[in-house]
Design a protein around this motif. Structure first.
Motif, PDB file in Angstrom:
ATOM      1  N   ASN A   5      50.195  32.211  23.251  1.00  0.00           N
ATOM      2  CA  ASN A   5      48.778  31.846  23.377  1.00  0.00           C
ATOM      3  C   ASN A   5      48.378  31.022  22.163  1.00  0.00           C
ATOM      4  O   ASN A   5      48.271  31.551  21.054  1.00  0.00           O
ATOM      5  N   ILE A   6      48.157  29.737  22.379  1.00  0.00           N
ATOM      6  CA  ILE A   6      47.824  28.864  21.253  1.00  0.00           C
ATOM      7  C   ILE A   6      46.334  28.866  20.941  1.00  0.00           C
ATOM      8  O   ILE A   6      45.915  28.332  19.915  1.00  0.00           O
ATOM      9  N   PHE A   7      45.521  29.486  21.804  1.00  0.00           N
ATOM     10  CA  PHE A   7      44.075  29.488  21.596  1.00  0.00           C
ATOM     11  C   PHE A   7      43.621  30.827  21.025  1.00  0.00           C
ATOM     12  O   PHE A   7      42.999  31.648  21.716  1.00  0.00           O
ATOM     13  N   VAL A   8      43.970  31.055  19.787  1.00  0.00           N
ATOM     14  CA  VAL A   8      43.547  32.264  19.082  1.00  0.00           C
ATOM     15  C   VAL A   8      42.782  31.853  17.833  1.00  0.00           C
ATOM     16  O   VAL A   8      42.946  30.748  17.310  1.00  0.00           O
ATOM     17  N   ALA A   9      41.934  32.754  17.351  1.00  0.00           N
ATOM     18  CA  ALA A   9      41.031  32.435  16.254  1.00  0.00           C
ATOM     19  C   ALA A   9      41.784  32.063  14.986  1.00  0.00           C
ATOM     20  O   ALA A   9      42.816  32.652  14.657  1.00  0.00           O
ATOM     21  N   ILE A  10      41.256  31.084  14.267  1.00  0.00           N
ATOM     22  CA  ILE A  10      41.718  30.772  12.919  1.00  0.00           C
ATOM     23  C   ILE A  10      41.147  31.823  11.980  1.00  0.00           C
ATOM     24  O   ILE A  10      41.845  32.468  11.217  1.00  0.00           O
ATOM     25  N   GLU A  11      39.843  31.976  12.030  1.00  0.00           N
ATOM     26  CA  GLU A  11      39.102  33.060  11.410  1.00  0.00           C
ATOM     27  C   GLU A  11      37.705  33.008  12.007  1.00  0.00           C
ATOM     28  O   GLU A  11      37.338  32.033  12.682  1.00  0.00           O
ATOM     29  N   THR A  12      36.920  34.050  11.776  1.00  0.00           N
ATOM     30  CA  THR A  12      35.588  34.110  12.387  1.00  0.00           C
ATOM     31  C   THR A  12      34.496  34.397  11.356  1.00  0.00           C
ATOM     32  O   THR A  12      33.345  34.631  11.728  1.00  0.00           O
ATOM     33  N   ASP A  13      34.839  34.335  10.076  1.00  0.00           N
ATOM     34  CA  ASP A  13      33.854  34.604   9.032  1.00  0.00           C
ATOM     35  C   ASP A  13      32.847  33.467   8.923  1.00  0.00           C
ATOM     36  O   ASP A  13      33.069  32.361   9.412  1.00  0.00           O
ATOM     37  N   ALA A  14      31.755  33.768   8.214  1.00  0.00           N
ATOM     38  CA  ALA A  14      30.776  32.729   7.905  1.00  0.00           C
ATOM     39  C   ALA A  14      31.400  31.698   6.979  1.00  0.00           C
ATOM     40  O   ALA A  14      32.386  31.976   6.293  1.00  0.00           O
ATOM     41  N   ASP A 512      35.223  23.433  12.499  1.00  0.00           N
ATOM     42  CA  ASP A 512      34.135  22.538  12.869  1.00  0.00           C
ATOM     43  C   ASP A 512      34.580  21.533  13.916  1.00  0.00           C
ATOM     44  O   ASP A 512      33.880  21.307  14.906  1.00  0.00           O
ATOM     45  N   TYR A 513      35.733  20.895  13.729  1.00  0.00           N
ATOM     46  CA  TYR A 513      36.102  19.832  14.683  1.00  0.00           C
ATOM     47  C   TYR A 513      37.131  20.257  15.713  1.00  0.00           C
ATOM     48  O   TYR A 513      37.286  19.585  16.736  1.00  0.00           O
ATOM     49  N   ALA A 514      37.821  21.369  15.489  1.00  0.00           N
ATOM     50  CA  ALA A 514      38.888  21.743  16.424  1.00  0.00           C
ATOM     51  C   ALA A 514      39.024  23.257  16.544  1.00  0.00           C
ATOM     52  O   ALA A 514      40.125  23.802  16.520  1.00  0.00           O
ATOM     53  N   ASN A 515      37.914  23.924  16.703  1.00  0.00           N
ATOM     54  CA  ASN A 515      37.921  25.377  16.831  1.00  0.00           C
ATOM     55  C   ASN A 515      38.649  25.789  18.118  1.00  0.00           C
ATOM     56  O   ASN A 515      38.345  25.279  19.193  1.00  0.00           O
ATOM     57  N   PRO A 516      39.605  26.722  18.052  1.00  0.00           N
ATOM     58  CA  PRO A 516      40.399  27.046  19.245  1.00  0.00           C
ATOM     59  C   PRO A 516      39.805  28.134  20.133  1.00  0.00           C
ATOM     60  O   PRO A 516      40.409  28.469  21.158  1.00  0.00           O
ATOM     61  N   PRO A 524      31.368  25.716  17.736  1.00  0.00           N
ATOM     62  CA  PRO A 524      31.721  25.641  19.154  1.00  0.00           C
ATOM     63  C   PRO A 524      33.213  25.427  19.342  1.00  0.00           C
ATOM     64  O   PRO A 524      33.942  25.094  18.403  1.00  0.00           O
ATOM     65  N   PHE A 525      33.659  25.584  20.548  1.00  0.00           N
ATOM     66  CA  PHE A 525      35.053  25.323  20.894  1.00  0.00           C
ATOM     67  C   PHE A 525      35.314  23.826  20.881  1.00  0.00           C
ATOM     68  O   PHE A 525      34.572  23.047  21.485  1.00  0.00           O
ATOM     69  N   SER A 526      36.339  23.397  20.169  1.00  0.00           N
ATOM     70  CA  SER A 526      36.883  22.041  20.242  1.00  0.00           C
ATOM     71  C   SER A 526      35.801  20.963  20.301  1.00  0.00           C
ATOM     72  O   SER A 526      35.699  20.230  21.285  1.00  0.00           O
ATOM     73  N   ARG A 527      35.036  20.865  19.220  1.00  0.00           N
ATOM     74  CA  ARG A 527      33.928  19.908  19.202  1.00  0.00           C
ATOM     75  C   ARG A 527      34.376  18.484  19.545  1.00  0.00           C
ATOM     76  O   ARG A 527      33.755  17.796  20.336  1.00  0.00           O
TER      77      ARG A 527
END
Length: 774
Positions: A5-14, A512-516, A524-527
């Motif tokens: 699964n290549i669409f997993v979070a990088i991180e979710t912090d502020a 910001d530009y390529a959130n998975p 957002p997802f994949s801006r």
């Protein structure tokens, strides 16, 4: 590499605390219905519905839709539907720089209202409002109400590639109108489950459209629509159901049958999943549907989709095709999901010069290494901070990436650790200015749209400052350079990754530009990257009569390459795999839409002679740039930066055609300034010796380098692609194996291993290198 699964979070912090938040973004969120906590897509196909006057078109391909807002022959307030044929394109004046004199642009007409889905309550009330909700990467809901604050009378679920334009009605008097005018409307009868009734319409321009009416209301009577004049087909009062319209292609053997089998069902959203195994990447687009859910969806595939369909998806293809505006013929596919495969992922590509035939090359001749060291000493003595702490994230990023490539090449290829590490320290210091958010225009976190943007527009009021970064223009171009630079720094100095907020700050840019993921609270997802179109869109929060656009296909791929290499550096295998798949998809889409070889069958034949497309919009392609019309600008903007991915996305056959069209026979030497260096670096893909000799000239003019380019890297790049091979074999035999393991002189078998082991290793490595040369 195996990633399920290549669409997993990088991180979710502020975002890191030094990036302060503000909620006063200058672009209002017109008509967007949201709880305020969901990140909003800024660069997607439907942005015109919440920008400006809300009337510019949106392209779902093959259709375009727009809010009539009282315009057109019928003065409708409904949603207009259009489809244009290639015969309707307008072509510009000739491009005299190319021998074949291709037109400089082509553009599809706008403002055509073939059919309009509306309601009597809307057209009698100029208070009609348009709102949007469910703003996702592949879809949006557009709602029309008869006044502010009132519930929608019609909701239009718009999904990329949808086969029907669908309006879902709630208690309205439905109307299907035509700004072209009806020549005839014929009731055909029920189809599918018995809930759906079909009409066939012929318009005054002789195009044929099908109209399907469906309802779950048992009181709905069949054939309840009446042609009240030659521009309006009206249905019964208090209608609760959905109306779908679609164009019947002029040439098809089973078009109506395919439409009939899918009518009644409509998509409302899409999800993507993906995996990578070895050099093969697979991704699936699956749709959520409503209406008559027992029916299978009919969706239109773009050319790059059809080329990479797996066998299971190929089975759903029909012979029905419709033209798109700038993506060739779209093919109707009957399926609720598509699975696509790319079998040539660049998994063996790293920071070193790369080509399909040679792979990554770190072994160069002693003469090339000597020149690299000379150039590196000169370039790393420059003031890195002065060249990078600018009032532009774009130019600052280019400068940082330039020095990152120099430091890498000097360290890993030239083996000059002391020079490289001195440059690395200066590079880290320059990069820290941005991590600390102490640059001229610091980044801010925009909590309105939710993204990391330049504070420049807030400070100056200039929406175009830094190419519109504050308005979400070009984020993948700008931030990709920073991500690449960070990947190099972290590779050479792994301890840097966990110092302060270095890792978190870079991850913020990627998110910001390529959130998975689609459930990140902050981005957002994949801006930027459009997983349906296979490339990114650079235009952010600016309304546009011709839709989204992108000027530089090469900086688009740079952004994906940066993701790949950052993922490798931080050991995020999912990110690295995702970057590899994105590059493979981009290579395919660029072949079809941007980099036009003579055998291209997608774009209009008369346009192919331009070679690089120019600026690709959703409704036109213009062989120009935003900053000038010189041919080196137009072609060169699709070359920069010349990096390991360049030979992957820019095929040798394309580069040869482009070179022969514009720059061969000495014409390149009439190009002034940094663009000449760009052109010669690009030449390395097909003629590395000439490219190398240009940069190796002892009287080389550094004024021929772009601000984001270096002689050091161009020497390494052109030599790595084969430009210095004339001397490499002799150097290996006389001086030992050069450039591997940090060697700059004769090979020392005692350096890293015992004497006998070292000699054996030396023989194996020399043999391998000589085989590569042959």
């Amino acid at each position: 590499m195996t990633v399920s699964n290549i669409f997993v979070a990088i991180e979710t912090d502020a975002p890191p605390p030094q990036v302060t938040s503000r909620s006063d973004h200058p672009v209002p969120r017109i008509g967007i219905q949201t709880d305020g906590s969901t990140p909003l897509e800024t660069n997607k196909f439907y942005a015109n519905f919440f920008l400006g006057g809300q009337t510019n078109p949106t392209w779902t391909h093959p259709y375009s839709v727009s809010w009539s807002k009282g315009s057109g022959a019928y003065k409708s307030w409904g949603l207009a539907v259009a489809h244009t044929e290639r015969s309707q394109l307008t072509f510009g004046p000739p491009n005299t720089d190319a021998a074949s004199n291709p037109p400089r642009y082509f553009i599809s007409p706008i403002g055509i209202q073939s059919l309009i889905l509306s309601a009597a309550q809307l057209d009698s009330n100029a208070l009609t409002t348009l709102t949007t909700d469910s703003l996702n990467a592949f879809s949006v809901n557009v709602n029309l109400a008869s006044g502010p604050g009132l519930p929608p009378l019609i909701t239009f679920p718009l999904v990329q590639g949808m086969g029907f334009v669908t309006g879902v009605y709630k208690g309205a008097i439905p109307e299907v109108q035509s700004g072209v005018a009806f020549k005839s409307v014929t009731y055909v009868g029920p189809v599918a489950s018995g809930k759906t009734y079909k009409y066939r319409a012929i318009l005054a321009d002789d195009t044929q459209w099908l109209i399907y009416v469906s309802s779950d209301d048992s009181s709905y009577a069949f054939n309840a629509f009446t042609l009240i004049n030659n521009m309006c087909l009206q249905g019964p009062a208090n209608f609760n159901g959905w109306i779908q319209v679609t164009k019947l292609p002029a040439s098809t053997s089973n078009g109506e049958a395919a439409y009939d089998k899918s009518a009644g069902a409509y998509p409302t959203s899409a999800k993507i999943s993906g995996s990578v195994q070895g050099s093969t990447g697979t991704y699936t687009l699956s749709w959520t549907k409503q209406g008559v859910v027992s029916q299978t969806l009919l969706m239109y595939a773009l050319p790059h989709h059809s080329q990479s369909f797996t066998s299971a998806t190929v089975g759903g293809q029909t012979d029905m095709v419709l033209e798109t505006t700038t993506k060739g013929l779209a093919t109707a596919v009957v399926a609720d999901s598509w699975t696509l495969s790319e079998t040539d992922l660049p998994t063996n590509m790293d920071f070193a010069p790369w080509s399909p035939s040679r792979g990554s090359v770190k072994t160069l001749s002693s003469s090339a290494i000597s020149l690299m060291n000379t150039a590196g000493e000169a370039e790393l003595s420059q003031d890195i901070s002065q060249q990078t702490n600018l009032n532009s994230m774009y130019f600052s990023g280019k400068g940082l990436a330039k020095f990152a490539a120099i430091v890498y090449a000097i360290h890993d290829i030239a083996g000059n650790a002391s020079l490289a590490l001195a440059g690395l320290q200066k590079l880290e210091d320059a990069f820290s200015v941005f991590v600390n958010n102490a640059q001229t225009f610091p980044l801010v976190y925009d909590s309105a749209w939710k993204g990391a943007v330049s504070s420049g527009t807030y400070s100056t009021g200039d929406s175009n400052l830094d190419f519109g970064n504050t308005y979400y223009n070009d984020h993948h171009f700008h931030y990709g350079y920073f991500v690449y630079t960070a990947a190099v720094i972290g590779y050479l100095n792994p301890t840097w990754l966990d110092q302060g907020t270095n890792r978190a700050w870079v991850n913020m840019l990627v998110r910001d530009y390529a959130n998975p993921i689609s459930d990140d609270s902050y981005f957002p997802f994949s801006r930027s990257f459009d997983w349906f179109h296979g490339h990114s869109w650079a235009k952010g929060l600016f309304d546009s009569a011709d839709g989204k656009d992108q000027e530089s296909s090469s900086e688009d791929t740079m952004a994906s390459y940066a993701i790949k290499m950052w993922g490798r550096t931080v050991n995020d295998t999912n990110m690295e795999a995702r970057g590899n798949l994105m590059l493979a998809i981009q290579a395919r889409s660029l072949r079809n839409y941007y980099l036009l070889e003579s055998n291209n069958t997608v774009q209009p034949p008369v346009y192919i002679g331009n070679k690089a497309a120019g600026i690709l919009f959703e409704n036109k392609i213009d062989h120009t740039t935003y900053f000038g019309t010189s041919i080196e600008y137009i072609e060169g903007i699709h070359m920069i930066p010349q990096m390991p991915f360049s030979a992957f996305t820019r095929s040798a056959s394309f580069v040869r055609e482009e070179w022969d069209t514009y720059f061969s026979n000495g014409r390149v030497d009439s190009v002034a300034g940094g663009w000449r260096g760009i052109l010669y670096a690009n030449l390395a893909i097909i003629d590395p010796s000439t490219s190398y000799n240009f940069f190796a000239n002892q009287n080389f003019d550094y004024g021929l380098l772009d601000g984001g380019a270096s002689r050091t890297w161009y020497l390494a790049y052109s030599a790595g692609l084969g430009g210095a091979l004339g001397n490499a074999k002799r150097d290996v035999l006389s001086d030992g194996f050069i450039g591997m393991g940090g060697q700059t002189g004769p090979y020392d078998p005692n350096e890293a291993r015992g004497d006998s082991t070292g000699k054996i290793e030396r023989k194996h490595r020399i043999r391998e290198f000589l085989q590569r040369l042959s």
